[in-house]
Scaffold this motif. Sequence first.
Motif, PDB file in Angstrom:
ATOM      1  N   ASP A 174      12.874  -1.575  -1.961  1.00 25.17           N
ATOM      2  CA  ASP A 174      13.625  -1.750  -2.637  1.00 25.17           C
ATOM      3  C   ASP A 174      13.893  -0.511  -4.154  1.00 25.17           C
ATOM      4  OD1 ASP A 174      15.639  -2.787  -0.531  1.00 25.17           O
ATOM      5  OD2 ASP A 174      14.827  -4.657  -0.584  1.00 25.17           O
ATOM      6  N   HIS A 175      12.840  -1.237  -4.969  1.00 30.20           N
ATOM      7  CA  HIS A 175      12.006  -0.779  -5.665  1.00 30.20           C
ATOM      8  C   HIS A 175      11.694   0.990  -5.807  1.00 30.20           C
ATOM      9  CE1 HIS A 175      10.009  -0.198  -9.448  1.00 30.20           C
ATOM     10  NE2 HIS A 175       8.826  -0.209  -8.694  1.00 30.20           N
ATOM     11  N   ASN A 176      11.248   1.389  -4.761  1.00 26.92           N
ATOM     12  CA  ASN A 176      11.513   2.563  -4.575  1.00 26.92           C
ATOM     13  C   ASN A 176      12.082   3.453  -3.109  1.00 26.92           C
ATOM     14  OD1 ASN A 176      10.764   5.416  -4.618  1.00 26.92           O
ATOM     15  ND2 ASN A 176       8.569   4.981  -6.116  1.00 26.92           N
ATOM     16  N   PRO A 177      13.319   3.976  -3.134  1.00 27.63           N
ATOM     17  CA  PRO A 177      13.631   4.148  -1.550  1.00 27.63           C
ATOM     18  C   PRO A 177      12.808   5.731  -1.266  1.00 27.63           C
ATOM     19  CG  PRO A 177      15.482   3.682  -2.761  1.00 27.63           C
ATOM     20  CD  PRO A 177      14.255   3.745  -4.328  1.00 27.63           C
ATOM     21  N   GLU A 178      11.720   5.939  -2.072  1.00 26.66           N
ATOM     22  CA  GLU A 178      10.893   7.379  -1.702  1.00 26.66           C
ATOM     23  C   GLU A 178       9.856   7.025  -2.030  1.00 26.66           C
ATOM     24  OE1 GLU A 178      12.954  10.256  -1.062  1.00 26.66           O
ATOM     25  OE2 GLU A 178      14.740   9.058  -1.852  1.00 26.66           O
ATOM     26  N   ALA A 179       9.223   6.132  -1.466  1.00 27.27           N
ATOM     27  CA  ALA A 179       8.275   5.785  -2.156  1.00 27.27           C
ATOM     28  C   ALA A 179       7.277   5.634   0.186  1.00 27.27           C
ATOM     29  CB  ALA A 179       7.142   4.348  -2.117  1.00 27.27           C
ATOM     30  N   ASN A 180       6.577   6.447  -0.091  1.00 27.25           N
ATOM     31  CA  ASN A 180       5.831   6.398   1.337  1.00 27.25           C
ATOM     32  C   ASN A 180       4.803   5.148   1.655  1.00 27.25           C
ATOM     33  OD1 ASN A 180       4.293   6.644   4.218  1.00 27.25           O
ATOM     34  ND2 ASN A 180       2.810   8.665   2.885  1.00 27.25           N
ATOM     35  N   ILE A 181       5.140   4.101   2.597  1.00 24.59           N
ATOM     36  CA  ILE A 181       4.716   3.134   2.684  1.00 24.59           C
ATOM     37  C   ILE A 181       4.032   2.494   3.839  1.00 24.59           C
ATOM     38  CG2 ILE A 181       4.749   0.338   3.133  1.00 24.59           C
ATOM     39  CD1 ILE A 181       6.769   1.738   0.145  1.00 24.59           C
ATOM     40  N   LEU A 207       0.748  -1.263  -0.049  1.00 28.16           N
ATOM     41  CA  LEU A 207      -0.182   0.075   0.030  1.00 28.16           C
ATOM     42  C   LEU A 207       1.227   1.162   0.239  1.00 28.16           C
ATOM     43  CD1 LEU A 207      -2.709   0.955  -0.180  1.00 28.16           C
ATOM     44  CD2 LEU A 207      -3.014   1.301   1.930  1.00 28.16           C
ATOM     45  N   SER A 208       1.144   2.379  -1.346  1.00 29.32           N
ATOM     46  CA  SER A 208       1.780   3.127  -1.528  1.00 29.32           C
ATOM     47  C   SER A 208       0.957   3.941  -2.459  1.00 29.32           C
ATOM     48  CB  SER A 208       3.674   3.233  -1.323  1.00 29.32           C
ATOM     49  OG  SER A 208       3.998   4.013  -1.736  1.00 29.32           O
ATOM     50  N   PRO A 209       0.564   5.210  -2.772  1.00 31.22           N
ATOM     51  CA  PRO A 209       0.538   6.184  -3.714  1.00 31.22           C
ATOM     52  C   PRO A 209       1.192   5.835  -4.550  1.00 31.22           C
ATOM     53  CG  PRO A 209       0.557   7.297  -1.629  1.00 31.22           C
ATOM     54  CD  PRO A 209       0.819   5.723  -0.834  1.00 31.22           C
ATOM     55  N   GLU A 210       2.602   5.923  -3.948  1.00 30.81           N
ATOM     56  CA  GLU A 210       3.872   6.286  -5.426  1.00 30.81           C
ATOM     57  C   GLU A 210       4.355   4.747  -5.895  1.00 30.81           C
ATOM     58  OE1 GLU A 210       4.244   9.452  -2.300  1.00 30.81           O
ATOM     59  OE2 GLU A 210       4.452   6.882  -1.906  1.00 30.81           O
ATOM     60  N   ILE A 211       3.928   3.926  -5.579  1.00 29.91           N
ATOM     61  CA  ILE A 211       3.755   2.209  -6.232  1.00 29.91           C
ATOM     62  C   ILE A 211       2.723   1.734  -7.094  1.00 29.91           C
ATOM     63  CG2 ILE A 211       4.735   0.054  -6.180  1.00 29.91           C
ATOM     64  CD1 ILE A 211       6.385   1.080  -3.646  1.00 29.91           C
ATOM     65  N   VAL A 212       2.395   2.140  -7.996  1.00 32.57           N
ATOM     66  CA  VAL A 212       1.278   2.232  -8.703  1.00 32.57           C
ATOM     67  C   VAL A 212       1.480   0.842  -9.541  1.00 32.57           C
ATOM     68  CG1 VAL A 212       0.208   2.454 -10.893  1.00 32.57           C
ATOM     69  CG2 VAL A 212       1.119   3.972  -9.403  1.00 32.57           C
ATOM     70  N   HIS A 213       2.542   0.455 -10.007  1.00 29.09           N
ATOM     71  CA  HIS A 213       2.592  -1.313 -10.197  1.00 29.09           C
ATOM     72  C   HIS A 213       3.146  -2.115  -9.533  1.00 29.09           C
ATOM     73  CE1 HIS A 213       1.090   0.293 -14.662  1.00 29.09           C
ATOM     74  NE2 HIS A 213       1.895   1.150 -14.441  1.00 29.09           N
ATOM     75  N   THR A 236       3.085  -5.051  -8.877  1.00 30.86           N
ATOM     76  CA  THR A 236       3.950  -6.590  -9.416  1.00 30.86           C
ATOM     77  C   THR A 236       5.186  -6.050  -9.870  1.00 30.86           C
ATOM     78  OG1 THR A 236       1.919  -7.614 -10.299  1.00 30.86           O
ATOM     79  CG2 THR A 236       3.926  -8.467 -11.113  1.00 30.86           C
ATOM     80  N   GLU A 237       5.859  -5.105 -10.157  1.00 33.48           N
ATOM     81  CA  GLU A 237       6.650  -4.588 -11.023  1.00 33.48           C
ATOM     82  C   GLU A 237       8.057  -4.626  -9.557  1.00 33.48           C
ATOM     83  OE1 GLU A 237       7.306  -1.014 -13.369  1.00 33.48           O
ATOM     84  OE2 GLU A 237       5.867  -3.000 -14.951  1.00 33.48           O
ATOM     85  N   ALA A 238       7.006  -4.329  -8.481  1.00 33.12           N
ATOM     86  CA  ALA A 238       7.792  -3.835  -6.785  1.00 33.12           C
ATOM     87  C   ALA A 238       8.093  -5.383  -6.211  1.00 33.12           C
ATOM     88  CB  ALA A 238       7.534  -2.861  -6.433  1.00 33.12           C
ATOM     89  N   ASN A 239       7.722  -5.910  -6.775  1.00 35.52           N
ATOM     90  CA  ASN A 239       7.350  -7.322  -6.057  1.00 35.52           C
ATOM     91  C   ASN A 239       6.508  -7.463  -4.940  1.00 35.52           C
ATOM     92  OD1 ASN A 239       9.132  -9.372  -7.631  1.00 35.52           O
ATOM     93  ND2 ASN A 239      10.711  -7.794  -7.069  1.00 35.52           N
ATOM     94  N   GLY A 240       5.645  -6.652  -5.056  1.00 37.87           N
ATOM     95  CA  GLY A 240       5.082  -5.989  -3.855  1.00 37.87           C
ATOM     96  C   GLY A 240       3.052  -6.968  -4.065  1.00 37.87           C
ATOM     97  N   ILE A 241       3.592  -7.527  -4.351  1.00 30.79           N
ATOM     98  CA  ILE A 241       2.012  -8.580  -3.657  1.00 30.79           C
ATOM     99  C   ILE A 241       2.312 -10.226  -3.787  1.00 30.79           C
ATOM    100  CG2 ILE A 241       0.426  -9.927  -5.369  1.00 30.79           C
ATOM    101  CD1 ILE A 241      -0.142  -7.499  -7.315  1.00 30.79           C
TER     102      ILE A 241
END
Length: 894
Positions: A570-577, A534-540, A542-547
């Motif tokens: 790791d995929h997006n260090p700046e993302a708000n998790i 759950l992060s506004p900055e991570i849209v896709h 699957t690409e972030a291995n987020g599922i």
Amino acid sequence: MGIYNLDKIFKPESIAVVGASKKEGSIGSVLVENLIQGGFQGKVFPVNPKYSDIHGLKAYSSIADTDTQVDLAIIATPIATVPEIVKDCVAKNAGGAIIISAGGKEVGPQGEDIEKKIEWEAWKGGLRIIGPNCLGIISPHRNLNASFASMMPEKGKLAFISQSGAICSAILDLSPKENIGFSYFVSIGSMVDVDFGDLIDYLATDPQVSSILLYIESLSNFRKFMSAARAASRLKPIVVLKSGRSPAGTRAAASHTGAMAGEDIVYDAAFKRAGIVRVNTIGELFDCAELMAKQPHPSGHRLAIVTNAGGPGVMAADALSYYGLEPASLQDDTIEKLNAVLPAQWSHANPIDILGDASPERYTEAVKICIEARELDGVLAVLTPQAMTDPTAVANGLARISKSRRYPLFAAWMGGTEVEKGTEILNRAEIPTYGTPEQAIRAFIYMHEYSRNLESLQEIPPKLTKTLKFDRNRAQNIIHQGSEGEESTLTELQSKEVLAAYGLPVNRTEVATSAEEAVQLGREMGYPLAMKILSPEIVHKTEANGIKLDLRTETEVAEAFRAVTEKARDHNPEANILGVTLQPMVTQVDYEILLGAKKDQNFGPVILFGMGGIFTEIVKDRTIGLPPLNVCLARRLMEETRVYTLLKGYRNRTPANMELLEEMILRLSQLVIDFPEILELDMNPVVVTNGKPVAVDARMLLEPAVRPSPLHLVISPYPEQYESHEVTSAGVAVFIRPIKPEDAPLLTELFDTLSPTTIYYRFFGPLKGLPHSMLVRFTQVDYDREIDMVALEKTNDARERMLGTARVMSDPDGKRAEFAILIGDPWQGKGVGAKLLERCLAIAKERGIETVWGIVLHENTGMQALARKLGFKVSRSDEPGELELTIDLKSVEF
């Protein structure tokens, strides 16, 4: 500004040529010469202070010095001088101007500033302008060549509008060879004022125009264009060549016209919704022009192919197959007639191979039989030069019988020098000729596409089986919180809450901000579970291995939480998790589809439907529709995809519930109508299990709204703000609302209550029933152009019943409008008509309409009394037995 001022441009009685010149070959000289040589019957005033006369005509130093009124000014001076000349035109009370001068917005900011000055001066004075940077206009029926193109085409019924002067010149040059005539030829240029929408409106009702051809690089007022095209395409075909399909072409078009061009697939969807046929190349535009100019429009796709060689016949059949069609089946009586004139070895099927030794008489007889056959919608005559076949004699034979045709007769005369004379004969006989069967078939298919578009435009949608309800306040609270400031992205949970508020099915979704909280939720929800980052900055995700899927134990849930959040960082260090979402795992998925929306920079929100899942962007099975949508449009949106075939059921998989999918599309359409803040919306995937669809993932991208709803749309939606409950003077309780396309059955029932006298008063003649085309015209209205209200009441069995209808139809200038009213006999004299017409007039006044008028028969005293009561003036009409009712809305209050 009103389009009816365009009469001064296309039907002028006096023309001033500003920048006229004696210099041979100059634009100023050519313009004057073309007016004279074209046979213009009005007055021509050359304007140039350097000369006393030009081409035998007295020259003037300025427009102000001309002797009499100037209807049209043609301006061919450096563009920096044009704003002042436009001001002089306004002072002279000219009706229109054609600005030939280049150097406007296509050259950059300085040119754009000059165009703004031109536009401002013209707007202040009510002057209509074509151009700048244009070739001019030609109207052969009026002997008017107000352009610097030296050729005056033959008179015809084809209107051509182009942003490119070069394309104009090419078609003009081709037209004599192909014997194509025109009613109007317009080089529209940079469209500082008059645009495609204005011209389509002007040409739509002109009886000298049977078809309209457009060459478009960019559009300006998209809503006006769509409104005009949707109205005109019901009356006559519109064929468009839109350049800029590729990114490079788009950039070139933008630099050429100084305007931005949108995504090409959206143009495809818009043209289709407007009933416009789109061609892909200049060659196809020429081919369509020839067929439209010379032949009646096909009512269907049943084509006969008559050929003197088997190979070309097969090529024609293959070309039909490419478009999903086959040669028409021949009825027994047609085959018998062909047997009587053809040798025994003929093909006995379509394509009709009349053999290589076919004489001109055999050829002519075979085509004549096909022309008379009731099972056909068109005939293609294919000829290859052979020893026994004389192309010239065959052409003469076809020319003789062509006048008896009921549908298109066209030819593919294959070859070079041997067929040239025959081609000339066919062209003179107005039989379109093409070099190959494929070329001929393609032109026919485009004209058939117009017929299909017309059927789609006239399809009456069924009424929904239930009323769709929406929780706007709930959705508004979430969207307004999320769209504060700049562009922002709603979380999956927020997005699903908005969707749920509009009745879109979503799966249960819970949020966990720690591993411990995830484990606790797992116990409550049960297994198996799906977990997503759950992060506004991570849209896709699957690409972030987020599922993580199919989680079945507390240990798996805790480990999945740590793995998903670590991979996301790791995929997006700046993302708000923000944590993860937990959802019940869907273990059986029959189909995955994509349903979404995006805001196009030109056409506003569009709806996307197609194959879903992680391969969406690779497969690219998607189609686009423009809201507002109805049941028919929603179904058509699905039918245009490949996944639709799967959704109907494949092998042992349960078919999707199409009604539920249609409902999802309609609910999404309403959502983007209500909220212009939505920039992008994805439901991917929407999984279908046991026929039922549900969105298991969603995201929504927002931005501050530039225009309020519904002004962000290019097609006006149903104006529910005009709904009201009223009680008439006789105490009849009615629900008054705008008419809907689904009201066709109610309107038919209303007609059944009418007496012959009422029918005569309303339609000025007898009418046994409302034909389909009339039902469509009365119920499928453009809410921007028409105010069409109905009065309804509930029957004892809770059905709706229509008591009457009133409509106000605006002229395209938005200042004048015509009204009509129809009340069922049982409810006449009970105040229903007064309530309806008063409501229509109030809305008309609100929209800026100044004058409303109507025609009534002299003996219709009831309508006259109602009109006087509401403030209409009654006067004699030009037609005997008729009166004209007129009301000045500026002087009345409602």
